[in-house]
Design an enzyme around this catalytic site. Structure first.
Site, PDB file in Angstrom:
ATOM      1  N   TYR A   1      71.004  78.451 -38.602  1.00 47.43           N
ATOM      2  CA  TYR A   1      71.399  77.061 -38.866  1.00 47.43           C
ATOM      3  C   TYR A   1      72.685  76.972 -39.683  1.00 47.43           C
ATOM      4  O   TYR A   1      73.481  76.072 -39.497  1.00 47.43           O
ATOM      5  CB  TYR A   1      70.250  76.344 -39.566  1.00 47.43           C
ATOM      6  CG  TYR A   1      70.095  74.889 -39.183  1.00 47.43           C
ATOM      7  CD1 TYR A   1      70.151  74.489 -37.858  1.00 47.43           C
ATOM      8  CD2 TYR A   1      69.875  73.921 -40.147  1.00 47.43           C
ATOM      9  CE1 TYR A   1      70.001  73.161 -37.507  1.00 47.43           C
ATOM     10  CE2 TYR A   1      69.712  72.586 -39.812  1.00 47.43           C
ATOM     11  CZ  TYR A   1      69.779  72.213 -38.483  1.00 47.43           C
ATOM     12  OH  TYR A   1      69.628  70.896 -38.141  1.00 47.43           O
TER      13      TYR A   1
ATOM     14  N   LYS B   1      73.317  68.939 -42.943  1.00 50.48           N
ATOM     15  CA  LYS B   1      72.106  68.138 -43.083  1.00 50.48           C
ATOM     16  C   LYS B   1      71.837  67.804 -44.559  1.00 50.48           C
ATOM     17  O   LYS B   1      71.335  66.719 -44.873  1.00 50.48           O
ATOM     18  CB  LYS B   1      70.908  68.875 -42.477  1.00 50.48           C
ATOM     19  CG  LYS B   1      70.919  68.917 -40.965  1.00 50.48           C
ATOM     20  CD  LYS B   1      70.852  67.541 -40.337  1.00 50.48           C
ATOM     21  CE  LYS B   1      70.694  67.614 -38.826  1.00 50.48           C
ATOM     22  NZ  LYS B   1      70.691  66.276 -38.192  1.00 50.48           N
TER      23      LYS B   1
END
Length: 256
Positions: free
Chosen positions: A154, A161
């Site tokens: 990620y 995020k």
């Protein structure tokens, strides 16, 4: 029997396919009585074709959340279809390949900036662009993935995020006086187009998630996430803002 969103107009970004969370939200919002307007990035004919698979017609307006000219004209584009926006789904995230799959230490700033711009700053940009139409009691909902920890592959999207989560809190603070709520829904892993862009081993990751989550988890079913989004867009959460609602089977609260 009335629906949760009867009489409300909802704008949904990020519909890329029938498998997308955004499509599930648009479909459920219509079933709960909302009038839905979709936005399209780059390929409006594709989104219009997907929109025909919804229970009802949904107009499509163009929107690149990183294009200031399109943001500036968004309220006018929406005004051709509605005089108010009561619900708004932010389902936009993208990072260059260099920012994912082990590229954390090597990704150049230009690519990192692009990821943060598209995936986090765009929440503020979308709020700013639609503010002339946001009704008192309107609700913005953004799609999140738990940024409190690191996830394999990620990398900079995880940072983006985290920025999205902070952006949601500041927006909730600044839009609260206008009676506009801003909340995020942190979903478990789902088999979307965006998820496929993040490395291999997805099936093992999903299986581990399903084993760990107390309620279990089905990576092929976006309905639970869509229900949370629609509920937050309704008037059933009139005093809830700045929250991150986890819809992940309870995985986020289980220790190693």
């Amino acid at each position: 029997m009335s629906g949760l969103l009867d009489g409300r107009t909802v704008v949904v970004t990020g519909v890329l396919s029938e498998a997308s969370i955004a499509f599930a939200v648009a479909r459920l919002a219509q079933r709960e009585g909302a009038r839905v307007i979709l936005t399209a990035y780059g390929r409006p004919t594709l989104v219009a074709r997907i929109a025909r698979r919804l229970p009802q017609d949904a107009p499509v307006v163009p929107l690149d959340v990183t294009d200031e000219s399109q943001l500036a004209s968004l309220a006018e584009e929406l005004s051709a279809h509605t005089d108010r926006v009561d619900g708004l789904l932010h389902s936009v995230a993208r990072a260059p390949a260099s920012c994912l799959d082990g590229g954390f230490l090597t990704a150049p700033w230009a690519d990192v900036a692009s990821a943060v711009h598209t995936s986090a700053y765009s929440l503020q940009a979308l709020a700013r662009a639609t503010r002339p139409l946001l009704s008192p009691g309107a609700s913005m909902v953004g799609l999140d993935f738990d940024a409190s920890r690191t996830w394999s592959g990620y990398d900079w999207m995880g940072v983006a995020k985290a920025a999205l989560e902070a952006t949601g809190r500041y927006l909730a603070r600044d839009l609260g006086p206008a009676s506009v709520r801003v909340n995020l829904v942190a979903a478990g892993p789902l088999r979307t187009t965006a998820a496929r862009a993040i490395g291999e081993g997805g099936e093992a990751f999903e299986a581990d998630w399903a084993r760990t989550a107390p309620l279990g988890w089905d990576a092929t079913d976006a309905e639970p996430v869509a229900r949370a989004c629609v509920a937050l867009m309704s008037d059933w959460f009139p005093a809830t803002t700045g929250e991150i609602v986890h819809v992940d089977g309870g995985h986020h609260m289980v220790g190693a």
